[in-house]
Each structure stands twice: as C-alpha cells, then as structure tokens.
Design a protein around this motif. Structure first.
Motif, PDB file in Angstrom:
ATOM      1  N   ILE A  27       0.830  -1.210   0.000  1.00  0.00           N
ATOM      2  CA  ILE A  27       0.000   0.000   0.000  1.00  0.00           C
ATOM      3  C   ILE A  27       0.862   1.257   0.000  1.00  0.00           C
ATOM      4  N   MET A  28       1.779   1.361   0.956  1.00  0.00           N
ATOM      5  CA  MET A  28       2.560   2.581   1.126  1.00  0.00           C
ATOM      6  C   MET A  28       3.803   2.547   0.236  1.00  0.00           C
ATOM      7  N   MET A  29       3.743   3.271  -0.883  1.00  0.00           N
ATOM      8  CA  MET A  29       4.858   3.340  -1.818  1.00  0.00           C
ATOM      9  C   MET A  29       4.986   4.753  -2.372  1.00  0.00           C
ATOM     10  N   PRO A  30       6.181   5.153  -2.788  1.00  0.00           N
ATOM     11  CA  PRO A  30       6.354   6.472  -3.404  1.00  0.00           C
ATOM     12  C   PRO A  30       5.798   6.496  -4.825  1.00  0.00           C
ATOM     13  N   LYS A  31       5.613   7.708  -5.351  1.00  0.00           N
ATOM     14  CA  LYS A  31       5.171   7.953  -6.741  1.00  0.00           C
ATOM     15  C   LYS A  31       3.714   7.551  -6.974  1.00  0.00           C
ATOM     16  N   MET A  32       3.360   6.309  -6.682  1.00  0.00           N
ATOM     17  CA  MET A  32       1.967   5.877  -6.802  1.00  0.00           C
ATOM     18  C   MET A  32       1.699   4.810  -5.751  1.00  0.00           C
ATOM     19  N   ASP A  33       0.759   5.089  -4.826  1.00  0.00           N
ATOM     20  CA  ASP A  33       0.512   4.138  -3.743  1.00  0.00           C
ATOM     21  C   ASP A  33      -0.286   2.932  -4.224  1.00  0.00           C
ATOM     22  N   GLY A  34      -0.445   1.975  -3.303  1.00  0.00           N
ATOM     23  CA  GLY A  34      -1.118   0.735  -3.656  1.00  0.00           C
ATOM     24  C   GLY A  34      -2.574   0.901  -4.024  1.00  0.00           C
ATOM     25  N   TYR A  35      -3.289   1.800  -3.328  1.00  0.00           N
ATOM     26  CA  TYR A  35      -4.705   2.001  -3.625  1.00  0.00           C
ATOM     27  C   TYR A  35      -4.893   2.521  -5.061  1.00  0.00           C
ATOM     28  N   THR A  36      -4.121   3.541  -5.418  1.00  0.00           N
ATOM     29  CA  THR A  36      -4.215   4.112  -6.767  1.00  0.00           C
ATOM     30  C   THR A  36      -3.827   3.078  -7.807  1.00  0.00           C
ATOM     31  N   THR A  37      -2.773   2.320  -7.510  1.00  0.00           N
ATOM     32  CA  THR A  37      -2.325   1.278  -8.433  1.00  0.00           C
ATOM     33  C   THR A  37      -3.404   0.222  -8.629  1.00  0.00           C
ATOM     34  N   LEU A  38      -4.043  -0.189  -7.528  1.00  0.00           N
ATOM     35  CA  LEU A  38      -5.090  -1.199  -7.613  1.00  0.00           C
ATOM     36  C   LEU A  38      -6.253  -0.718  -8.472  1.00  0.00           C
ATOM     37  N   LYS A  39      -6.650   0.542  -8.292  1.00  0.00           N
ATOM     38  CA  LYS A  39      -7.735   1.094  -9.107  1.00  0.00           C
ATOM     39  C   LYS A  39      -7.399   1.002 -10.589  1.00  0.00           C
ATOM     40  N   LYS A  40      -6.174   1.370 -10.943  1.00  0.00           N
ATOM     41  CA  LYS A  40      -5.760   1.345 -12.348  1.00  0.00           C
ATOM     42  C   LYS A  40      -5.642  -0.082 -12.877  1.00  0.00           C
ATOM     43  N   ILE A  41      -5.193  -0.997 -12.025  1.00  0.00           N
ATOM     44  CA  ILE A  41      -5.120  -2.397 -12.433  1.00  0.00           C
ATOM     45  C   ILE A  41      -6.507  -2.923 -12.755  1.00  0.00           C
ATOM     46  N   ARG A  42      -7.466  -2.621 -11.894  1.00  0.00           N
ATOM     47  CA  ARG A  42      -8.822  -3.136 -12.063  1.00  0.00           C
ATOM     48  C   ARG A  42      -9.536  -2.522 -13.281  1.00  0.00           C
ATOM     49  N   GLU A  43      -9.052  -1.397 -13.775  1.00  0.00           N
ATOM     50  CA  GLU A  43      -9.635  -0.810 -14.982  1.00  0.00           C
ATOM     51  C   GLU A  43      -9.355  -1.657 -16.220  1.00  0.00           C
ATOM     52  N   THR A  44      -8.293  -2.441 -16.172  1.00  0.00           N
ATOM     53  CA  THR A  44      -7.849  -3.170 -17.365  1.00  0.00           C
ATOM     54  C   THR A  44      -7.685  -4.667 -17.147  1.00  0.00           C
ATOM     55  N   TYR A  45      -7.236  -5.062 -15.952  1.00  0.00           N
ATOM     56  CA  TYR A  45      -6.843  -6.456 -15.752  1.00  0.00           C
ATOM     57  C   TYR A  45      -7.704  -7.170 -14.719  1.00  0.00           C
ATOM     58  N   ASN A  46      -7.931  -8.454 -14.964  1.00  0.00           N
ATOM     59  CA  ASN A  46      -8.628  -9.309 -13.997  1.00  0.00           C
ATOM     60  C   ASN A  46      -7.618 -10.291 -13.413  1.00  0.00           C
ATOM     61  N   ILE A  47      -6.651  -9.744 -12.700  1.00  0.00           N
ATOM     62  CA  ILE A  47      -5.573 -10.540 -12.110  1.00  0.00           C
ATOM     63  C   ILE A  47      -5.731 -10.521 -10.596  1.00  0.00           C
ATOM     64  N   PRO A  48      -5.639 -11.673  -9.932  1.00  0.00           N
ATOM     65  CA  PRO A  48      -5.728 -11.683  -8.473  1.00  0.00           C
ATOM     66  C   PRO A  48      -4.667 -10.784  -7.839  1.00  0.00           C
ATOM     67  N   VAL A  49      -5.075 -10.020  -6.817  1.00  0.00           N
ATOM     68  CA  VAL A  49      -4.169  -9.100  -6.138  1.00  0.00           C
ATOM     69  C   VAL A  49      -4.209  -9.368  -4.638  1.00  0.00           C
ATOM     70  N   ILE A  50      -3.024  -9.531  -4.047  1.00  0.00           N
ATOM     71  CA  ILE A  50      -2.896  -9.635  -2.594  1.00  0.00           C
ATOM     72  C   ILE A  50      -2.246  -8.354  -2.098  1.00  0.00           C
ATOM     73  N   MET A  51      -2.922  -7.656  -1.205  1.00  0.00           N
ATOM     74  CA  MET A  51      -2.422  -6.381  -0.694  1.00  0.00           C
ATOM     75  C   MET A  51      -1.551  -6.602   0.540  1.00  0.00           C
ATOM     76  N   LEU A  52      -0.403  -5.933   0.565  1.00  0.00           N
ATOM     77  CA  LEU A  52       0.477  -5.942   1.731  1.00  0.00           C
ATOM     78  C   LEU A  52       0.379  -4.607   2.446  1.00  0.00           C
ATOM     79  N   SER A  53       0.355  -4.627   3.769  1.00  0.00           N
ATOM     80  CA  SER A  53       0.292  -3.368   4.502  1.00  0.00           C
ATOM     81  C   SER A  53       0.843  -3.538   5.911  1.00  0.00           C
ATOM     82  N   ALA A  54       1.491  -2.494   6.389  1.00  0.00           N
ATOM     83  CA  ALA A  54       1.955  -2.481   7.781  1.00  0.00           C
ATOM     84  C   ALA A  54       0.821  -2.076   8.716  1.00  0.00           C
TER      85      ALA A  54
END
Length: 220
Positions: free
Chosen positions: A53-80
């Motif tokens: 989730i916590m990453m520079p430039k583009m966080d995990g939430y934003t990345t997940l949204k963009k992934i789901r716009e195009t891809y149907n790939i299973p995603v496991i979220m990591l977070s502290a």
C-alpha cells in the motif's frame, strides 16, 4: 506461474522472490505503482500481484484502481497497517486478499495458491438461460445487458456458481470472499446478498436462503 511483486522495500521483494522461486514460480519486481503498471503492459502472463500500500510515486490504492480498470488478475495487498478501515477500503477496491506486515512468507505462498485457484475457471464464461458471466471480461450480462455489480458482489456470484448446489455458511463466505483476517459479521454477508439479488433481477431466486446455515446457488 508468474508473480509480480510490488513493494518499495527491496528486502521484502527479495524474501518473496526467494520463496516464490522455491515454489517453482517466476517473478517480476517493481518498486512503485508506476513501475508495476509498466511491467503489466509488457507482460501479459502475470498470474498474481503482491502489492504494497505505502509506496512512493503511486501508492497501492491508486495502483489497484488502475489495475482493475484493465486487468482481472488476483491481487494480494500488503500493509503495515492492520486497521479495519484499510482492509475494508482494499476489499471494496477489488483486492483478493490482505496480508499485514510482518508476515510469514510461507503463509503468503499459501494465500497465493488460494487466490489463484479461486480465480481459475475451466471455461471463459458461465451461461444459464439469459444470464451470462464473462470470466475474462469480469462482467455479468442479463438479456445481453450488463448488470452493475460491485467487485464483492461479482466475487460472491462467481463463488456461488463454482459451488452450485452446496449450502455455504456465512462464515465460509466471509473467509473465502473477504479473506482470512476480515472480522465481519452476518450483516456483511446478508447486505451483500441482498444487493446481489437486486442486481440479478429475474434471476434473484437462484440464490436461496438455507435456514440456520447460509445460502445456496441452485439452477431451477
């Protein structure tokens, strides 16, 4: 199987990579969301994504949204962070599982096997009368018109179809759809079932209530 590991901490990427290779998997790495999306564009054979989730430039939430716009790939979220709000937000965005740091690499491998197995289907679509589930397109059609379902409603429907004729308890549905660590209650399931039935319209009665247990999907 190919795993895309997305985390800004090199040490974590290395640990996941080591255990993935020991399981016979190949890996790709990215240190932020932008790099992850670039990797996905160049590699059309990624089977699962492990996303921090916590990453520079583009966080995990934003990345997940963009992934789901195009891809149907299973995603496991990591977070502290283990807050329920973070978990709910992740699942609402369409994540398949949520793992809190620090985590057991062996447990992560087990979860990867679960989410990839849950998302694999023998066919590209399911058809019952005028109801169609397009697994590749990740959408549902009734009378050739797309039904608007949330990610969780879609996952529930697919899980019901894959287990048709089987009475599924609310606890099972919470575990399989929301994840091992989600502390929900019966209201979570009942509310989503109600909304899913509303979305299915004329096919709402395919999901029946099993008294004292939960729900069952039956073709009639």
């Amino acid at each position: 199987m190919k795993i895309l590991i997305v985390d800004d901490e090199k040490g974590i990427r290395e640990v996941i990579k080591e255990y993935s290779i020991s399981e016979g998997y190949s890996t790709l790495e990215a240190s932020n969301g932008i790099e992850a999306l670039e990797k996905l564009e160049k590699n059309n054979d990624v089977d699962v994504i492990v996303l921090d989730i916590m990453m520079p430039k583009m966080d995990g939430y934003t990345t997940l949204k963009k992934i789901r716009e195009t891809y149907n790939i299973p995603v496991i979220m990591l977070s502290a962070r283990a807050d329920e709000f973070d978990k709910l937000q992740s699942f609402d965005l369409g994540v398949d599982d949520y793992v809190t740091k620090p985590f057991s690499p062996k447990e992560l491998m087990a979860r990867i096997k679960v989410v990839t197995g849950r998302n694999k289907t023998n066919n590209d679509e399911y058809i019952y009368k005028n109801l169609k589930i397009n697994y590749l397109g990740h959408n549902v059609l009734i009378n050739d018109e797309e039904v608007k379902l949330t990610p969780k409603e879609y996952e529930l429907l697919v899980y019901f179809v894959q287990n048709k004729g089987i009475a599924l308890s609310r606890e099972t549905l919470l575990s399989k759809i929301w994840g091992y660590d989600f502390y929900g209650d019966d209201r979570t399931i009942d509310t989503h079932i109600k909304m899913l039935r509303n979305g299915l319209g004329e096919y709402r009665n395919l999901i029946t209530t099993v008294r004292s247990i939960g729900y069952k999907y039956e073709e009639k």
